[in-house]
Design an enzyme around this catalytic site. Sequence first.
Site, short mmCIF file in Angstrom:
data_model
loop_
_atom_site.label_atom_id
_atom_site.label_comp_id
_atom_site.label_asym_id
_atom_site.label_seq_id
_atom_site.Cartn_x
_atom_site.Cartn_y
_atom_site.Cartn_z
N THR A 165 1.52 -4.55 -21.08
CA THR A 165 2.67 -3.71 -20.71
C THR A 165 3.84 -4.12 -21.59
O THR A 165 4.30 -5.26 -21.53
CB THR A 165 3.02 -3.88 -19.23
OG1 THR A 165 1.87 -3.53 -18.43
CG2 THR A 165 4.18 -2.97 -18.84
N LYS A 197 2.62 3.79 -17.19
CA LYS A 197 2.39 2.51 -16.52
C LYS A 197 3.68 1.98 -15.89
O LYS A 197 3.66 1.41 -14.79
CB LYS A 197 1.85 1.49 -17.53
CG LYS A 197 1.70 0.05 -17.00
CD LYS A 197 0.64 -0.05 -15.92
CE LYS A 197 0.50 -1.47 -15.35
NZ LYS A 197 -0.02 -2.45 -16.28
N LYS A 203 12.83 10.88 11.53
CA LYS A 203 12.84 10.39 12.91
C LYS A 203 12.52 8.90 12.94
O LYS A 203 13.24 8.09 13.55
CB LYS A 203 11.82 11.16 13.75
CG LYS A 203 11.62 10.58 15.17
CD LYS A 203 10.56 11.34 15.94
CE LYS A 203 9.17 11.16 15.41
NZ LYS A 203 8.65 9.77 15.64
#
Length: 297
Positions: free
Chosen positions: A105, A180, A256
């Site tokens: 990466t 990625k 909610k």
Amino acid sequence: MSEEHSRGEQPGADLELGYIGLGNQGAPMAKRLVDWPGGLTVFDVRTEAMTPLAELGAKVADSVADVAGADVISVTVLNDAQVRDVVGELAAHATPGTVIAIHSTIEPGTAAELAEQLRPRGIHIVDAPVSGGAGAAEKGELAVMVGADDEAYDLVKPVFKQWASMVVRAGEPGAGTRMKLARNMLTFIGFAAACEAQRLAEASGIDLQKLGRVVRHSDTQSGGPGAIMARDDTKPLPPGHFLYDMFVHTRGLAEKDLRLALALGDATGVELPLAEIALRDLAAGLGVPHTTSTGKE
């Protein structure tokens, strides 16, 4: 390399493969390539990391440059600087047609920059980061996000299929990294949200081990955040869209429950900043923002 399987003519089993970087991620990926008919050459700065691959039949290189003769070379090193160093050394010795696939990466612009630099020399840069971890690599079940030109993608796809059960072409070089980063951003924001949920649960007297078991079980059934990622863009959905009613329903349930969680946080003295952001932004993020009588948010 012999003329009978020159680069680009037979993008299949006769390709010679190289693998550089045999760490926790790279080693199991390379292991699944040792029986590749065209052969596998591996290199790591740690000799002990290469030994198990050599015992399985891989050829061991003495340097990065010694791997440059392969047709498709995978690179799994630690960071952007190491990727640039390895690619630079490979490029100094590689011949036209070589594909260098970067699985690390890296910075968003690095792959596109390297691809542009090396394109005139006929060397293809592919960014192909993976998702799934070492366990998925050992089983051949990684997902790989590929940024590549047409010629390079045709060459790498059958190679990547040896260790990935999902090969997705994200686009041209650089697109794999951008995909990625988005995928990992979701993971780590999810981790931060999990930490926030644990703080609320702990303050409320809940056993965190049991909460973790419930989360893992229910995410397996519901798909987790990926379950809502079925849109082509992030624009507001028109009422007739196939997801509109489902997401309006999801919005109602989410708001909610988020309000109830925030009230519990107030009661227990736990700050829940991510829950506050989710309550503020989820409706618009789903594509079903709240509107006023004038039709505006």
